[in-house]
Design a protein around this motif. Structure first.
Motif, PDB file in Angstrom:
ATOM      1  N   GLU A   1      35.335  34.746  27.290  1.00  0.00           N
ATOM      2  CA  GLU A   1      36.142  33.703  26.356  1.00  0.00           C
ATOM      3  C   GLU A   1      35.726  32.567  27.160  1.00  0.00           C
TER       4      GLU A   1
ATOM      5  N   SER B   1      41.891  41.098  35.307  1.00  0.00           N
ATOM      6  CA  SER B   1      42.220  40.903  33.610  1.00  0.00           C
ATOM      7  C   SER B   1      43.731  40.749  33.618  1.00  0.00           C
TER       8      SER B   1
ATOM      9  N   ASN C   1      36.542  38.356  29.819  1.00  0.00           N
ATOM     10  CA  ASN C   1      37.375  38.325  28.482  1.00  0.00           C
ATOM     11  C   ASN C   1      35.481  37.823  27.463  1.00  0.00           C
TER      12      ASN C   1
ATOM     13  N   GLU D   1      39.366  35.245  31.469  1.00  0.00           N
ATOM     14  CA  GLU D   1      38.615  34.179  30.427  1.00  0.00           C
ATOM     15  C   GLU D   1      37.013  34.605  30.498  1.00  0.00           C
TER      16      GLU D   1
END
Ligand code: ADP
Ligand code: MG
Length: 358
Positions: A207, A245, A205, A202
């Motif tokens: 996030e 990832s 990414n 995360e």
């Protein structure tokens, strides 16, 4: 990868500013004698030092106030504030005092004499699993207490988990709160931080970051302790990021030949891409791997101590440098955990093996 890129992007620093510790400005060498170096990072060097009046050993973390031409005093104060907030957490290193010089703020920290658990992650002879599970339980206790106060560490790795002593293997102490953040202070926390092979998907990414991000790291640390290898390390940064990832983890017989199935199950549950699918620190504490009875006699945490033994100077007694008893959590049963953390359901017992579900 920039540790602080988010700050300039959205103006939100998420830094804590209030500290109680007095920052001394008089020279610290009248009080402490520096006796060697313990470690160093990008912006800090940590030195062993002795308090002249008492002979007590501390770790002095010299944090540079200017980094890359920028005033970073607020970040140092934040690290102090997080340490202060964790003062009652027995698994976090204690902040004893602070000094300020022209270039640095120096944090006088409780000394962890046993070094980094990293030293047990990349050696030929991994620790016996009974020792590993004790260290992971203690790490989870520390992380659980941090998460209860909405603090996320965000840089948990074997270099930041220290030991109070080496022989006998002591208790863990979490250090390095430079990247730690308080969740929910302002909006969502989305940051690019950490060391490539330890960062959660995360983070890559961009996030939202939650407490689950630290649980990923606990999975990585557990993997490293049982196999002696770093699960996502590639030949370069790009390969490492790709491995993270894609959650490209080697669970082959070769890597896990001497590792129990329960250990694999524990790690598999943490190294999952979706943060919400990872168990919390409290959930992890009920995993049967952590409570498995080991047959060999040298496993220290299995035998419960009587109150008398706890203070009688046996190997269970606290180290002279820290009068607190730090084994109090580690000797609890999973049932006690269920009560302490107010679980609604009975956790699996150490002996029923369970199916590894949380
Ligand atoms: P950085 O932010 O630069 O990574 P850390 O706080 O992680 O700094 O300290 C760097 C290293 O110094 C640690 O990995 C560890 O080896 C050593 N160290 C840090 N704190 C202590 C301590 N309290 N006792 C003993 N060694 C320490
Ligand atoms: Mg560090």
């Amino acid at each position: 990868m920039s540790r602080r890129r988010h700050d300039s992007r959205n103006g939100f620093t998420g830094l804590l500013g209030d500290i109680q510790t007095h920052i001394n400005t008089e020279p610290m060498d009248s009080v402490y004698e520096i006796t060697g170096e313990l470690g160093r990072g990008k912006f800090a060097v940590v030195k062993r030092c002795v308090e002249k009046s008492t002979g007590k050993v501390f770790a002095a973390k010299f944090l540079r106030k200017r980094r890359r031409g920028r005033d970073c005093r607020a970040e140092v104060v934040h690290e102090m504030a997080v340490l202060e907030a964790a003062r009652n957490n027995p698994r976090v290193v204690n902040l004893h005092a602070a000094y300020e010089t022209d270039h640095d703020i120096v944090l006088l920290l409780e000394y962890a004499a046993g070094g980094e658990i990293f030293d047990h992650c990349n050696c030929d002879e991994p620790l016996p699993e009974g020792h590993i599970t004790r260290l992971i339980r203690q790490t989870l206790e520390g992380v659980h207490l941090l998460h209860q106060t909405s603090v996320v560490h965000l840089d948990l790795k074997p270099q930041n988990i220290l030991l109070t002593s080496l022989a006998p293997l002591g208790d863990i102490k979490i250090v390095d709160f430079g990247l730690a953040r308080k969740l929910g202070m302002v909006g969502e926390l989305r940051e690019i931080l950490g060391t490539p092979e330890y960062v959660a998907p995360e983070i890559l990414n961009y996030e939202p970051i939650t407490t689950a991000t630290d649980l990923w790291s606990v999975g990585v640390i557990s993997y490293m302790l049982v196999t002696g290898e770093s699960p996502f390390a590639g030949s370069d940064k790009q390969e490492t990021y790709l491995n993270v990832s894609q959650v490209n983890v080697d669970y082959s017989q070769e890597a896990f030949s001497r590792v129990s199935e329960l250990a694999v199950d524990f790690i598999r549950k943490l190294l999952v891409k979706t943060p919400e699918d990872r168990p919390s620190a409290a959930d992890c504490m009920t995993h049967p791997w952590l409570w498995q009875q080991y047959q060999y006699p040298s496993i220290e945490p299995i035998t419960p101590r009587t109150p008398r033994e706890r203070s009688s100077g046996t190997k269970w007694a606290a180290q002279p440098e820290d009068p607190e008893d730090k084994e109090n959590f580690a000797l609890d049963s999973p049932h006690t955990y269920a009560k302490r953390f107010r679980f609604e359901e009975e956790p699996p017992t150490a002996t029923n093996g369970g199916d590894g579900d949380f």
